[in-house]
Design a protein around this motif. Structure first.
Motif, PDB file in Angstrom:
ATOM      1  N   ILE A 100       0.845  -1.168   0.136  1.00 18.96           N
ATOM      2  CA  ILE A 100      -0.065   0.007  -0.085  1.00 18.96           C
ATOM      3  C   ILE A 100       0.847   1.172   0.048  1.00 18.96           C
ATOM      4  O   ILE A 100       0.563   2.207  -0.834  1.00 18.96           O
ATOM      5  CB  ILE A 100      -0.898  -0.028   1.155  1.00 18.96           C
ATOM      6  N   THR A 101       1.795   0.989   0.901  1.00 18.00           N
ATOM      7  CA  THR A 101       2.793   2.470   0.913  1.00 18.00           C
ATOM      8  C   THR A 101       3.675   2.902  -0.490  1.00 18.00           C
ATOM      9  O   THR A 101       3.867   3.739  -0.720  1.00 18.00           O
ATOM     10  CB  THR A 101       3.717   2.243   1.868  1.00 18.00           C
ATOM     11  N   ILE A 102       4.137   1.478  -1.162  1.00 19.14           N
ATOM     12  CA  ILE A 102       4.612   1.735  -2.429  1.00 19.14           C
ATOM     13  C   ILE A 102       3.535   2.217  -3.421  1.00 19.14           C
ATOM     14  O   ILE A 102       4.148   2.900  -4.178  1.00 19.14           O
ATOM     15  CB  ILE A 102       5.120   0.507  -2.948  1.00 19.14           C
ATOM     16  N   VAL A 103       2.639   1.917  -3.547  1.00 15.36           N
ATOM     17  CA  VAL A 103       1.625   2.406  -4.741  1.00 15.36           C
ATOM     18  C   VAL A 103       1.497   3.934  -4.290  1.00 15.36           C
ATOM     19  O   VAL A 103       1.281   4.767  -5.321  1.00 15.36           O
ATOM     20  CB  VAL A 103       0.244   1.561  -4.677  1.00 15.36           C
ATOM     21  N   LEU A 104       1.069   4.044  -2.785  1.00 14.49           N
ATOM     22  CA  LEU A 104       0.770   5.488  -2.368  1.00 14.49           C
ATOM     23  C   LEU A 104       2.227   6.435  -2.534  1.00 14.49           C
ATOM     24  O   LEU A 104       1.982   7.288  -3.330  1.00 14.49           O
ATOM     25  CB  LEU A 104       0.527   5.650  -0.975  1.00 14.49           C
ATOM     26  N   VAL A 382       3.408  -3.432 -14.072  1.00 19.88           N
ATOM     27  CA  VAL A 382       2.697  -3.400 -15.305  1.00 19.88           C
ATOM     28  C   VAL A 382       2.045  -1.971 -15.551  1.00 19.88           C
ATOM     29  O   VAL A 382       2.211  -1.209 -16.785  1.00 19.88           O
ATOM     30  CB  VAL A 382       1.895  -4.474 -15.803  1.00 19.88           C
ATOM     31  N   GLU A 383       1.028  -1.606 -14.779  1.00 18.95           N
ATOM     32  CA  GLU A 383       0.414  -0.548 -14.699  1.00 18.95           C
ATOM     33  C   GLU A 383       0.919   0.872 -14.483  1.00 18.95           C
ATOM     34  O   GLU A 383       0.583   1.792 -15.215  1.00 18.95           O
ATOM     35  CB  GLU A 383      -1.030  -0.622 -13.858  1.00 18.95           C
ATOM     36  N   LEU A 384       2.100   0.823 -13.864  1.00 28.16           N
ATOM     37  CA  LEU A 384       3.013   1.911 -13.261  1.00 28.16           C
ATOM     38  C   LEU A 384       3.724   2.354 -14.633  1.00 28.16           C
ATOM     39  O   LEU A 384       3.917   3.648 -15.115  1.00 28.16           O
ATOM     40  CB  LEU A 384       3.859   1.561 -12.206  1.00 28.16           C
ATOM     41  N   THR A 385       4.316   1.462 -15.261  1.00 29.27           N
ATOM     42  CA  THR A 385       5.029   1.602 -16.496  1.00 29.27           C
ATOM     43  C   THR A 385       4.325   1.738 -17.690  1.00 29.27           C
ATOM     44  O   THR A 385       4.756   2.674 -18.811  1.00 29.27           O
ATOM     45  CB  THR A 385       6.152   0.395 -16.641  1.00 29.27           C
ATOM     46  N   ALA A 386       3.308   1.198 -17.948  1.00 30.13           N
ATOM     47  CA  ALA A 386       2.675   1.051 -19.428  1.00 30.13           C
ATOM     48  C   ALA A 386       1.583   2.108 -19.414  1.00 30.13           C
ATOM     49  O   ALA A 386       1.559   2.714 -20.502  1.00 30.13           O
ATOM     50  CB  ALA A 386       1.860  -0.217 -19.616  1.00 30.13           C
ATOM     51  N   ILE A 387       1.107   2.495 -18.270  1.00 32.24           N
ATOM     52  CA  ILE A 387      -0.169   3.433 -18.379  1.00 32.24           C
ATOM     53  C   ILE A 387       0.509   5.042 -18.283  1.00 32.24           C
ATOM     54  O   ILE A 387       1.287   5.226 -17.407  1.00 32.24           O
ATOM     55  CB  ILE A 387      -1.219   3.301 -17.343  1.00 32.24           C
ATOM     56  N   THR A 409      -6.617   5.814  -5.962  1.00 29.16           N
ATOM     57  CA  THR A 409      -7.528   4.746  -5.791  1.00 29.16           C
ATOM     58  C   THR A 409      -7.562   3.885  -6.875  1.00 29.16           C
ATOM     59  O   THR A 409      -7.910   2.710  -6.978  1.00 29.16           O
ATOM     60  CB  THR A 409      -8.866   5.388  -5.726  1.00 29.16           C
ATOM     61  N   LEU A 410      -7.507   4.462  -8.134  1.00 31.36           N
ATOM     62  CA  LEU A 410      -7.669   3.780  -9.489  1.00 31.36           C
ATOM     63  C   LEU A 410      -6.358   2.820  -9.681  1.00 31.36           C
ATOM     64  O   LEU A 410      -6.561   1.608  -9.971  1.00 31.36           O
ATOM     65  CB  LEU A 410      -7.624   4.593 -10.720  1.00 31.36           C
ATOM     66  N   SER A 411      -5.282   3.073  -9.095  1.00 33.55           N
ATOM     67  CA  SER A 411      -4.056   2.207  -9.221  1.00 33.55           C
ATOM     68  C   SER A 411      -4.313   0.891  -8.348  1.00 33.55           C
ATOM     69  O   SER A 411      -4.081  -0.050  -8.663  1.00 33.55           O
ATOM     70  CB  SER A 411      -2.904   3.059  -9.172  1.00 33.55           C
ATOM     71  N   LEU A 412      -4.705   1.475  -6.958  1.00 31.48           N
ATOM     72  CA  LEU A 412      -4.570   0.290  -5.937  1.00 31.48           C
ATOM     73  C   LEU A 412      -5.649  -0.657  -6.319  1.00 31.48           C
ATOM     74  O   LEU A 412      -5.596  -1.767  -6.317  1.00 31.48           O
ATOM     75  CB  LEU A 412      -4.680   0.887  -4.582  1.00 31.48           C
TER      76      LEU A 412
END
Length: 462
Positions: A100-104, A382-387, A409-412
């Motif tokens: 959770i912390t990494i995504v935030l 995938v979503e962090l690099t591609a989107i 919210t969308l990412s997590l």
């Protein structure tokens, strides 16, 4: 969210989807004058997502299906057993909170909010203990380390870590090509940028680097898997080659060698990072060997951990920069590496202490996220690099907090949904089973049919 405002929200002229909007002469939706900025922003988001209403509907249906795949257990309690000392689930809370912390953190760094002194509230202060958290992850990984032959260790790490790395690389490259073509509508440029992403995965680059005049993008969070692979192999080699009384010096030597290489050249395949994290893995190995986490920490050790945590904060504030393993940057050089190790051990001890004493729905949910940490790690890459998330801050320049919350919210949410589908793919009715699974499912029915069949007696032929 990522595309031109008029390209996705074409509706029939007689449409009355939302009050406060009208269809202009260009056949596009426009907000009426008089609405607040927040109202216009919210309605714009809904209109942008309207063409994908059926996709969103089926995603929500999949999510409901995941929650209803009941086998006598709830979602967050499935597969949960008491996290006792030295059990495999004793680090679930740490991994869940870490994910959770990494995504935030990856979301917040796109929305820098400057304060007095030139420091960023979202891109500086949350990253003071970033590498300490990564050190805690490596220490937890070293807790499960066992000495074995070098060849067997290499084979095991390649099987466990290289396979998800390759799958993530392929998925990231394909989705990157698709998203950039849909966003910019120029295929040659999309192919060029995707080749940079694929090249970065082939070279295992922890950050964007230029080789022979050609720029290659980083692997994103996947540098962690490569560094873990290299670190495990190096630690196993040290324990097999050096006597026990020289092991500490060998570990420090490998750490200094990895730190020194970051000063002169950017090594591919995260070799420098793999050498730097060897002390973290070794601390985890010693923690299990000496049972440091099985009992309360001595007061002297507690003071050392608190002192290391305070020095990490003081060093970051004085230098106005934070440590970053992937970039090969440490504020105080090798001392910062050791301070991150001390702070990481303190974080690990606090989380384990909390996990053993608090048990409720929230902790069960965090532990469930921790049990899916590898899936989350790969899907988030995938979503962090591609989107193209970097387009979001431009859309929400006037409301950075709203943009950051929405993106987080969308990412997590999308990451957890995809991971849950991957974990529960066999429980979903619409998932087509393989031929091997069909045979395994039909075998008990065949045996029961044979057992219930009446016996036949034949007369002997003379």
């Amino acid at each position: 969210l990522f595309f031109p405002s008029g390209s996705l929200c074409r509706l029939p002229r007689n449409s009355a989807l939302l009050p406060g909007f009208f269809i202009g002469k260009d056949n596009n939706c426009h907000p009426t004058v008089g609405n607040s900025k927040l109202t216009v922003c919210t309605k714009s988001i809904i209109l942008a997502l309207y063409p994908y209403k059926w996709i969103i509907f089926y995603c929500m249906r999949l999510l409901v299906t995941c929650f209803r795949t009941a086998q006598g257990r709830t979602l967050f309690m499935e597969g949960t057993r008491p996290s006792t000392v030295n059990s495999i689930g004793m680090f679930d809370m740490l991994k869940g909170m870490g994910m959770i912390t990494i995504v935030l953190a990856h979301t917040a760094e796109l929305y820098p909010m400057q304060i007095s002194g030139g420091l960023s509230l979202t891109a500086f202060f949350p990253f003071i203990y970033r590498e300490a958290l990564m050190a805690a992850f490596f220490i937890a990984s070293g807790y499960g380390f066992r000495k074995r032959s070098i060849g067997k260790c290499i084979q095991q790490q390649l099987r466990a870590l290289l396979k998800p790395y390759c799958i993530t690389a392929v998925c990231t490259s394909l989705l990157h090509l698709l998203c950039h073509y849909m966003a910019f509508h120029y295929f040659p440029s999309s192919v060029t940028e995707t080749l940079k992403v694929a090249g970065g995965f082939l070279l295992g680059l922890p950050h964007t680097t230029t080789y022979a005049g050609q720029q290659f993008f980083s692997t994103g969070p996947m540098w962690y898997l490569l560094s873990l692979l290299i670190g495990w192999v190096l630690l196993d080699a040290i324990l097999n080659i050096f006597p026990e009384k020289y092991t500490h010096w060998a570990v420090l030597g490998i750490m200094l060698l990895g730190w020194g290489t970051t000063l002169v050249w950017e090594l591919p395949f995260s070799l420098s990072q793999g050498a730097v994290i060897v002390p973290y893995l070794y601390i985890g190995y010693l923690a299990k060997k000496n049972r440091w986490l099985d009992k309360p920490l001595p007061r002297r050790t507690l003071y050392i951990l608190l002192g290391g945590t305070a020095l990490t904060t003081v060093g970051a504030l004085l230098a106005q920069s934070t440590d970053c393993i992937s970039m090969g940057e440490w504020t105080l050089g090798p001392l910062s590496i050791l301070l991150d190790a001390v702070t990481g051990l303190g974080i690990l001890s606090i989380v384990i202490w909390f996990q053993r004493r608090v048990e409720n729905v929230v902790t069960h949910a965090i532990q469930a996220i921790g049990r899916r940490s590898l899936f989350i790690f790969c899907v988030h890459t995938v979503e962090l690099t591609a989107i193209p998330w970097y387009l979001m801050p431009q859309k929400f320049a006037a409301h950075p907090v709203l943009g950051m919350v929405l993106q987080f919210t969308l990412s997590l949410g999308s990451t957890l949904l995809i991971c849950e589908l991957l974990v529960r793919r066999r429980d979903l009715k619409f998932w087509l089973p393989s031929r091997r699974e069909q045979k395994a499912a039909e075998a008990p029915r065949r045996r029961s049919a044979r057992a219930e069949a009446p016996e036949r007696h034949f007369a002997a032929k003379h």
